[in-house]
Design a protein around this motif. Sequence first.
Motif: not given
Length: 385
Positions: A138-145, A182-187, A297-304
Amino acid sequence: MSISPAVLETVDRLVGFDSTSRKSNLEIIDYLKDTLSALGADCRLTRNEDGKKANLYATLGPTDRPGVMLSGHTDVVPVEGQAWSTDPFKLVERDKKLFGRGSADMKSFIALAVSLAPEFLERGLETPLHFAFSYDEEVGCLGVRKLIADFANLPVKPRLCIVGEPTGMKVVAGHKGKRNFSCVVHGKECHSALAEGVNSVEAAAEMIAHIKGMQREIRRDGPFDPAYEPPYTTLHTGIVEGGRALNIVPNHCRFEFEIRALPHQDVDALTDRITAFARTELEPEMKAVHPASGFDFTIMNDTDGFDLPDDHEAVRLATELTGDNRTGRVSFGTEAGLFNNAGIPTVVCGPGFIEQAHKPDEFISLEQLAQGEAFLRRLMGKLCT
Ligand SMILES: [Zn+2]
């Protein structure tokens, strides 16, 4: 159609474990492992980093050939902030429905698989029956990997898999994939009366507007697949945070966005378009003022995603078991995409409805549970002598 007492007892038992994703799932996993071990199943656990969560992979029957895998996640979404009329972790039967957290999503399917296992065994399994029960779906199909990675250590991998997420017992042969960013913008901060800063909120806004523009283009030009609703890839920004006071040019902004892609869409190409816009259109002006400013840019989760043709062996087996040749495609994600990507053809089919999942007073109807039992009994006929 009827429901075995053992099935009802096991649903009751499993709902009783509070396996909300943020908590340990070891109690429910130990229960499932003990139950299957007692039948002589070969069991393997794969754990998370701190050892407080585990996946269970178990095989019943011959271990020298690939079999059919029944898969489900043991975790459930939180109940906090929801108005339940009963204790969510105590199964209650009312109006031919069973109420409780996880009753639909998806402990009933796990209960069916485990409580019917003795009968599979008694009837003589010629083709093995595998079980895959995961944590943190439920938090991004983390365990099954981790469970999937462990297949490399096995002599044989499952031949095909049925993920029992609630589909109302309709066979789902494809779903979209999802990539979260997630994207962090530094100014660079300064007094807003002066023009020497780099405004991170405005830079984020231009990036978000660009993402929205890509969504408009895809909605207009495709690619389209009418099997999905909506029939195209969706992009969306869900969180923005930045700025402290109106008279300060903000030096920090963060936003989160997602791409829910049709299975055949090139998600990397979409990702490249987004980052390229930041690098070539927005950053030069920002860096001219302050070289350290820009986008991270950070990819927080990628589920096919996945999509199997209706004549695929896995789809045909599942439709034979339901007795309904119509297949569906859905926009929500499951572990099926990851299994398919790992070379295990997988469909989604399970009792209950996604409409009742994640809500207060989640329930499964006895009728759906009975359909689930009939489905597995037909599978017995296929796997046993
Ligand atoms: Zn689920």
